[in-house]
Structure formats: C-alpha cells, structure tokens
Design a protein around this motif. Structure first.
Motif, short mmCIF file in Angstrom:
data_model
loop_
_atom_site.label_atom_id
_atom_site.label_comp_id
_atom_site.label_asym_id
_atom_site.label_seq_id
_atom_site.Cartn_x
_atom_site.Cartn_y
_atom_site.Cartn_z
N GLY A 115 0.81 -1.22 0.00
CA GLY A 115 0.00 0.00 0.00
C GLY A 115 0.83 1.25 0.00
N CYS A 116 0.19 2.38 -0.38
CA CYS A 116 0.87 3.66 -0.49
C CYS A 116 -0.14 4.79 -0.27
CB CYS A 116 1.52 3.80 -1.87
SG CYS A 116 2.24 5.43 -2.22
N THR A 117 0.32 5.87 0.33
CA THR A 117 -0.42 7.13 0.37
C THR A 117 0.49 8.19 -0.23
OG1 THR A 117 -1.59 6.47 2.38
CG2 THR A 117 -1.59 8.82 1.82
N ALA A 118 -0.02 8.94 -1.20
CA ALA A 118 0.81 9.93 -1.91
C ALA A 118 0.17 11.30 -1.82
CB ALA A 118 0.97 9.52 -3.38
N GLU A 119 1.04 12.32 -1.71
CA GLU A 119 0.57 13.71 -1.66
C GLU A 119 1.59 14.59 -2.37
OE1 GLU A 119 -1.23 16.80 1.64
OE2 GLU A 119 0.57 15.66 2.19
N TRP A 120 1.10 15.51 -3.20
CA TRP A 120 1.96 16.42 -3.94
C TRP A 120 2.00 17.79 -3.28
CZ3 TRP A 120 4.62 15.40 -8.62
CH2 TRP A 120 4.42 14.10 -9.10
N SER A 121 3.17 18.40 -3.33
CA SER A 121 3.34 19.79 -2.94
C SER A 121 4.09 20.47 -4.07
CB SER A 121 4.14 19.90 -1.63
OG SER A 121 4.36 21.26 -1.30
N GLY A 122 3.36 21.19 -4.92
CA GLY A 122 3.95 21.73 -6.13
C GLY A 122 4.34 20.59 -7.06
N ASP A 123 5.61 20.56 -7.45
CA ASP A 123 6.08 19.53 -8.36
C ASP A 123 6.79 18.38 -7.63
OD1 ASP A 123 5.15 20.90 -10.57
OD2 ASP A 123 7.00 22.06 -10.78
N ARG A 124 6.53 18.25 -6.36
CA ARG A 124 7.22 17.24 -5.55
C ARG A 124 6.20 16.35 -4.86
NH1 ARG A 124 10.40 16.60 -0.65
NH2 ARG A 124 12.41 15.69 -1.24
N VAL A 125 6.46 15.04 -4.87
CA VAL A 125 5.53 14.09 -4.28
C VAL A 125 6.17 13.42 -3.07
CG1 VAL A 125 6.26 12.18 -5.81
CG2 VAL A 125 3.99 12.13 -4.73
N SER A 126 5.38 13.29 -2.01
CA SER A 126 5.76 12.51 -0.83
C SER A 126 4.92 11.25 -0.82
CB SER A 126 5.52 13.31 0.45
OG SER A 126 6.39 14.42 0.53
N MET A 127 5.59 10.12 -0.57
CA MET A 127 4.92 8.82 -0.64
C MET A 127 5.20 8.05 0.65
SD MET A 127 6.20 8.08 -4.55
CE MET A 127 5.20 6.63 -4.89
N TRP A 128 4.13 7.69 1.37
CA TRP A 128 4.25 6.87 2.56
C TRP A 128 3.97 5.43 2.14
CZ3 TRP A 128 2.58 11.79 2.27
CH2 TRP A 128 3.15 12.72 3.16
N VAL A 129 5.01 4.62 2.13
CA VAL A 129 4.95 3.30 1.48
C VAL A 129 5.49 2.23 2.42
CG1 VAL A 129 5.51 2.03 -0.63
CG2 VAL A 129 5.56 4.53 -0.66
N ASN A 130 4.91 1.04 2.36
CA ASN A 130 5.45 -0.08 3.14
C ASN A 130 6.48 -0.85 2.31
OD1 ASN A 130 3.65 -1.27 1.38
ND2 ASN A 130 2.34 -2.16 2.96
N THR A 131 7.46 -0.12 1.80
CA THR A 131 8.51 -0.75 1.01
C THR A 131 9.68 -1.16 1.88
OG1 THR A 131 10.11 -0.44 -0.79
CG2 THR A 131 9.48 1.52 0.44
N GLN A 132 10.33 -2.25 1.53
CA GLN A 132 11.53 -2.70 2.23
C GLN A 132 12.75 -1.87 1.89
OE1 GLN A 132 10.14 -7.21 1.29
NE2 GLN A 132 12.24 -7.03 1.91
N THR A 133 12.71 -1.17 0.75
CA THR A 133 13.90 -0.50 0.22
C THR A 133 13.57 0.93 -0.19
OG1 THR A 133 13.40 -1.40 -1.97
CG2 THR A 133 14.88 -2.69 -0.58
N PRO A 134 13.37 1.85 0.76
CA PRO A 134 12.88 3.19 0.40
C PRO A 134 13.77 3.94 -0.59
CG PRO A 134 12.67 2.82 2.77
CD PRO A 134 13.45 1.66 2.22
N PHE A 135 15.09 3.90 -0.43
CA PHE A 135 15.96 4.67 -1.33
C PHE A 135 16.01 4.05 -2.72
CE2 PHE A 135 17.20 6.23 2.77
CZ PHE A 135 17.58 7.55 2.56
#
Length: 821
Positions: free
Chosen positions: A209-229
């Motif tokens: 799952g993921c929750t995404a939000e944009w601020s201008g041209d930049r997106v923040s993603m809250w993700v249950n990923t094992q490898t964020p970078f």
C-alpha cells in the motif's frame, strides 16, 4: 578413481578470527523496542495513514493473459458521483521502468501481458465508489496468442511477450569453471535428475500500500517498502521525475519477505492519481490484487548432474536452470544468478558448469522472495546429493562432512569464506534428531533426510556498493538517537541496531531510539534485502556509536580531569578512576557531559558518523566474484512419517542449526529460524493454486493454503553454531533467510527414504505420494511428476525400506539416475 587422483582443495591456513570480549548486552534477550506500539495498536501501517481531504484508489486489471488494448472508455466511471479522477496509460509518463531490465509501464499502453496487468485506475471519495467506478470502465481488447508455460514460451515460433526479447529470453548466462565434462569422465558415480519449483506468494499479513501527496512539483509517498531509497529511484523513473522530486517515507511493515521491494506499480499509480486530483490518495492492494499482481517466487526447472569418486569426494556439478520470469522482470534476473551459483559455496567442487535462462511468459510477474533463489537451488541440488548418498552407500551427514567447505575455503566463483561452522552445524543437527540412532532402529514408513545451505550477509547487486551509513547523536538527557535509513520489515532490525548502539555506548537499550527511513531525513541505505541489515547496517551503526563514544569521553575528560583512555561508560554514566593526587573516583551522567559540552563557548554536539561497505566484489556477467563479505550456513534434518493408505505426510521431528556468527539477540534469531522453517514447509507441502487461463482460478486464502500449526513439526529443535565473524558487528552475520532454503528438499528426500517415492515437482502432495506408491502408477492426468527412488523403494510385498548403508551400493562404472517422469 582414488582420492589421490584429486588435486588438493583443502582450505588455506586457519584465519585468526580475532574474537573479541563481548559486552554483556550482546547475546542477551533484549525486548523489542517496537513491542508496545504493536501490541497496543499504535503502530501505523500503510492503510493507517490519514491526510486531510484524502481520496481512495482502485485499479482495473486485465482479464486477458495477452491482448492488444484497442480503446479505453472511462466516461461512465467519470460521471459516477464521488469520482475525482480516472487515469489510463495516456496519463502516465509512458516510461518503462524496472530494477534490472526496464520493461514495465505504470499502466498498459498498447498491450496487456498477463491476467492482472494494470489498465486503468480511479480515485474517489471512498473505496466502494472507486471500485464501482472501475467496473464502469469499458475496455476493448483484441486477444492475442499467449504463452502460459516455459515450454510454450521456448517453442519455435512462439508469440513474443516483449518484442525486444528474442525467443522470450529475458536474460541468459553460462560458465564452465574447471572443466566439468572432464571431471565427469573421471567420476565413479554420477547422479542426474530434473526438478521443478512452483510460484509461492509472500502472503504477508499486510498487503502492499501507499499514500501519496503532492506539494507543487514534488511528491511525498508513505509506502510499506523494504527499500525506500532504491524504490525512490525506480518511482522517479516511472513518474518521469528527477530524483529530488520524490520523497519516500517507510511506514510500519506487516511482513515483507521480499514482496515489498518496490517492483510493482501500486505506489506509482497512487502518485499519478494524487497528481491528477490535486489531493492525497491512498491505494492499498486487496488480497486478490496481491495474488494477481504480486511478485511471487520464481518457478524454476533444474536439470542437475553431480559426479563423485567411489570414496564419496565430489568432483563436478553441471546444472541447467530455466526460470519462469512471468510478464515483467523486476528482480528476477538477480534471483536467477543467486540460484545458479550461491550453493556452490557449500562443497569443495572441482568443477562447476551451468547454463541459466530467464524466460518471459504471459503469467504473473515474479520477483524476490525470502531465500532469493536458494530454496529453488537447494530443492534440486539437495535432492541430487541425497541420491548420491544412496548410490554411494554413505550416510548423508557423512557425505556432507566429507565435502563441506571450511573457514578459508574459496568457491569456484571466488566466494571467500572468512568464517564457517558448516561442519559443526551438520554434526549438531544429526545429534539433535538422533540420526544414527534412528538409522540403527528404523520405523516403518518413516524417513530421514538432511539438507544444508549457504546464504549471504548482504550482496553487491545495485552498482558497486553494498554499504550503509548512520549517525548517532547523544542528547542532553543522556539518550542516543540513531539516524539510519535501513528500516525494519517486522524482523526486529531496529531493536538489533539499538542493541548494538547501547552495547557500544554503555547505555540501556531503553535509552536508544532508532529512526524510521525517510529519504529526506535519514542516511542513505539499500534496505532490507539479502540478510544484510544486521551485518552491514549493524557495522555502520557500531562505527557511528564508537565515534560518538570517543567524543563523549573526550568531553568527559575535559570536565572530569581524567585521561579519556581511562574513562568508561556503564548504565548511562561516565566513570573514571581515582586521581594521582588522592582524588577519589569520578563519575557523571552521560546527559550531564553532553549538556556541558554543548552549552559552552564554541560548544559542539556529541555526534558520531559511521559507514560500512561490505568487503565484497561486484560479480561479472557470469557471476564470478566474491559477492559478500560474510557467508552464513545452516544444516537441517527432518524425520517424516507417510501414511501408506493416503500418502499424507507428518513431520514428526525437525532440527535446524544455523551458523550466523555471534547471536546478538537469541529470541529474535530463534524467531527468524522458526519463521523460515514454516515458510519452507508451506513451499514444500501446501502452497499452490489451481490455474485457469493463465491465472489463479480463485485468488484467495480459501484456495491458497498457508502453513498452519498442523503442518509444523511435532518436535522442533533450533540451535546455533559457536561461531564468530571477524568482519561483523560483535562477530555477527545474517540469519533472516537461510533456515527456509533447504526445507523442501529435506521433506522430499525424507519421503523418498520413507516410502521410496521421490517427488520432482513442488508441492509435495499426498496425492503425488499415493500414486507414486501405487504399483500401476497414477492414472493419466491425475498426479504431478513423481519417480520411484530405487535406492529406498520398498521391496515387493510392502516391506519396509532397505537401510541406506551397506556394501555393494556402488556398482562399477558410471551410474545415472534419469528423470523418471
């Protein structure tokens, strides 16, 4: 052939392991630092994220295994009240992405390539509306011929899954190190066989799952990923954005097992929906989504050939591996490489030869799964070793001990073994299960088997780097804050890093906090993969804590009037000896020292920075190179009982002994071993789907049986080798994956020992065993491939299997067991 005909492969002179005196905290059962959050329900998982004005997403998936997309009509869905956006491939950056071979679009453009391929997506005020809108999207397809098996995909003139992959081959490599064919000619005993594995789903308690939000041209993603970078890099590519425009924050993770490595489209689609609506969007897979479009374990077909001298010394190994990639590649290319070479670091092979192919099919894409190719290799190669033991008339533990690598060994692929207690593991596992006692007094319809495995503690896969970095900051109240980007996927990794920090600083574990990964705020990290966090991140954190401790003692030296070399920290207090002029011993709480160091002219924070890069090599195209700085080992044994009336299996006893270096936290290590055994048993005997038209017929837990208490062994022994890895933090190596690896092979060989039926294709079902025992064999189409195991088959009349030792087991000349399917 006599033993003297073989060139020596003895290990080099024993290495100086440099065992250190360990702090009392190391090896102690430390309570998990996230335990209270989880048991109280305060832990925030992917589906728990809540942002103002947040919308909810759903995905429309292809019902066809292969089809051309002629048109997509979204008008009815867009008119549904509550719908804020409907997107298709036309709304994406139209850029292919993937970890190793870019072949995946965020949403289908002109073709769909498997049942479950993403075609369109919806963002709406609630889930019910989003899912209803997906049903209103009309898609016109032109069905195309599909390839639904390895044989179909490799057939001459087969339809291509991807036009740029000739013959449907996504990746291929081969090698011959040492002249295997010559060694086979010189061998007294040769065994051969073909074995196949199946797709296995991660089935984590929490879906992707993921929750995404944009601020201008930049997106923040809250993700249950094992490898964020690593995921951020791939998401940026798929979204057509520069890396700086993507921020990934890791949420709590309800199990990963490799399935949350960021190779699927879920988070990318979520971000596109959020950009299109101008509002936060949350997209969480249903369980059906997970089964249709997850990245399960790669099915592999192995042809294995092993050669031995009459005395039992292994000469050569030749394997051919054909792996079902599914429709898109993800990490399958790297998995195939591990499945081809890693197990060669177990035994002193004189020569190894391989030819491996990764093949596209119109089936669900595959990817990383706990063990990363090792379980498939061990399934096939392990059974070949078991067959060889029978033909040689040597007990399996004895054959393993005769050929096992040791400290200082170097594999044919240049894997350099710095610490190794494989032989200790073999002996302890045999003793735990009373191998020789059971052999002396056999029980009808019960069989014994043993398997061994080797795994890495991190591996150079993503560029010439397998490192980690960390910052440790001591606070004015005497606590330590660890800033590190590795994360925790439910294994207790944050607790382990806190324990290492506390041991190095002389603080209670309760006074150490460990950050969660955030690509904006934490240090760079590769994440939870390849059993690397304890070894790689642990070393980085230990070095940062060492530096912070050094600066703390320098500050304390100025404040307390004692040389820094004479000071030490215990239970959060800096201590010093009596002074030369009769002054008594001195002490000061860590917080007091830190505050005084900070609040003075030109004051400085007490901070340590540490980094560590795995002392390994980046393997070449043929997978030659020392892929890890530390290899962990395991030996496992099982006794199974087979019901002759039904073929049903009961695992009566199981023993697992693991060499993971210093065991930092015994309960955490034991939990990893137990969990690996459970997943291995699921792979071995339970987990499968009925397939229809290229997809699971009923993609739910009603038809996909996970291992339960009833499958687990009646008696389970878990142990650890007395071991120390000189390059590891306090002597530790990885432990998270290895216990799964040999389980399916062990169960298959134990069944063969019990009733003479060797199953060649997973899972090992009662039906396969029953028909294998039947004199007339299985009716056509009734059972999957099995083979009568000549070395342990019951004689006519239903007598018990013959013992596996004794004279006359090896006939003159070369013996070959073919694939009797």
């Amino acid at each position: 052939m006599s033993t003297t005909d073989l060139p020596t492969t003895a290990p080099a002179a024993p290495l100086d392991l440099g065992r250190a005196v360990l702090p009392p905290l190391i090896g102690s059962p430390v309570e998990r630092i996230d335990a209270l959050e989880k048991v109280s329900g305060r832990a925030s998982y992917a589906a728990d994220s809540r942002l103002p004005r947040m919308l909810y997403g759903a995905v429309l998936r292809s019902p066809h295994a292969h089809a051309r997309v002629l048109r997509v009509d979204t008008s009815r869905a867009e008119r549904l009240p509550g719908v804020h956006a409907v997107i298709t491939g036309a709304d994406t950056a139209k850029v292919k992405w993937g970890a190793f071979r870019p072949d995946l679009y965020p949403l289908a453009l002109d073709r769909v390539r498997y049942v479950g391929d993403e075609v369109a997506a919806v963002a709406a005020r609630d889930l019910e509306t989003a899912r209803r809108a997906c049903e209103l999207i009309s898609v016109a397809y032109e069905p195309l011929p599909a390839v639904l098996s390895l044989d179909e995909a490799l057939a001459e003139g087969a339809p291509l899954v991807h036009d740029d992959a000739e013959g449907n081959v996504a990746h291929e490599f081969a090698f011959d190190r040492g002249g295997a064919d010559d060694w086979f000619e010189r061998s007294d005993v040769v065994v051969e066989g073909v074995w196949e594995t199946a797709r296995q789903w991660h089935a984590a308690i929490e879906t992707i799952g993921c929750t995404a939000e944009w601020s201008g041209d930049r997106v923040s993603m809250w993700v249950n990923t094992q490898t964020p970078f690593l995921a951020r890099q791939r998401y940026a590519t798929a979204l057509g954005l520069p890396l700086r425009a993507v921020r990934v924050v890791q949420t709590e993770i309800g199990g990963g097992f490799g399935g949350k490595s960021g190779d699927d489209n879920t988070s990318v689609i979520c971000a596109i929906l959020a950009r299109r609506t101008g509002r936060p969007v949350q997209l969480v897979n249903t369980r059906e989504d997970e089964f249709l479009a997850g990245r399960p374990r790669i099915p592999m077909r192995y042809r294995v050939k092993l050669g031995f001298t009459a005395s039992g010394l292994v000469t050569a190994k030749d394997i051919e591996v054909t792996a079902d990639n599914g429709a898109y590649t993800g990490k399958a290319q790297a998995v195939l490489g591990a499945a081809t070479v890693r197990h060669d670091a177990l035994f002193n092979y004189r020569a190894v030869k391989a030819h491996s192919r990764l093949v596209y099919t119109n089936l669900v894409p595959t990817g990383a799964f706990r063990g990363f190719g090792n379980p498939s290799a061990d399934w096939a190669v392990g059974q070949a070793w078991d067959l060889a033991a029978g033909k040689l008339g040597i007990e399996v533990p004895d054959l393993f001990l005769l050929n096992a690598v040791e400290q200082g060994s170097v594999s044919p692929h240049n894997h350099k073994i710095t610490s190794c207690e494989l032989k200790q593991c073999i002996r302890k596992a045999a003793d735990a299960i009373d191998w020789y006692g059971k052999r002396a007094h056999p029980t009808p319809h019960r069989g014994l088997a043993m398997g061994v495995s080797v795994h890495v503690s991190g591996r150079r896969s993503f560029g010439d780097y397998d490192g980690s970095s960390a910052i440790v900051r001591l606070t004015e109240d005497g606590r330590a804050a660890v800033i590190v980007g590795e994360g925790d996927i439910g294994t207790g990794a944050r607790t382990t890093l806190a324990q290492i920090t506390a041991a190095e600083l002389g603080l209670p574990v309760a006074d150490v906090s460990v950050s969660r990964p955030d690509t904006d705020l934490t240090t760079h990290a590769l994440g939870a993969l390849a059993s690397r966090v304890t070894y790689v991140a642990g070393n980085a954190v230990k070095r940062a804590a060492e530096q912070a401790c050094g600066r703390l003692l320098e500050a304390a030296s100025r404040q307390l009037g004692r040389p820094a070399s004479q000071l030490w920290v215990e239970d959060g207090v800096v201590h010093g000896p009596a002074g030369p002029d009769g002054e008594g011993p001195v002490s000061s709480p860590v917080g007091t020292v830190v505050r005084a160091e900070l609040y003075r002219p030109d004051g400085e924070p007490v901070v340590g920075v540490g980094s560590f890069d795995n002392p390994s090599e980046f393997p070449d195209q043929s997978r030659y190179g020392n892929e890890s700085g530390a290899y962990n080992f395991a030996a496992e044994a099982a006794e199974v009982e087979v019901d002759p009336a039904t073929g049903a299996i009961t695992v009566t006893e199981f023993a697992a002994v693991v060499d993971c270096g210093t065991v930092l936290n015994p309960p955490l290590a034991e939990g990893q071993v137990e969990g690996g055994i459970a997943q291995g048993l699921g792979m071995a005997v339970a987990e499968r789907f009925a397939w229809r038209d290229g997809a699971p017929a009923r993609p739910n837990f009603g038809d996909y049986k996970l291992p339960t208490a009833g499958i687990m062994p009646r008696t389970l022994h878990i142990g650890f080798a007395d071991s120390y890895e000189p390059t590891g933090p306090f002597g530790a190596k990885g432990v998270g994956e290895i216990s799964l690896d040999p389980v399916p092979s062990i169960i298959a060989s134990a069944v063969a020992d019990a009733v003479g039926v060797r199953v060649h294709e997973l899972p090992i079902t009662a039906e396969k065993i029953f028909w294998g025992m039947a004199p007339e064999g299985a009716p056509p189409g009734t059972a999957d491939p099995v083979a009568q195991d000549a070395r342990s088959a019951p004689p006519p009349g239903g007598a018990d299997p013959a013992p596996r030792t004794g004279a006359g087991a090896v006939r003159p000349g070369t013996e070959t067991e073919g694939d009797d399917r």
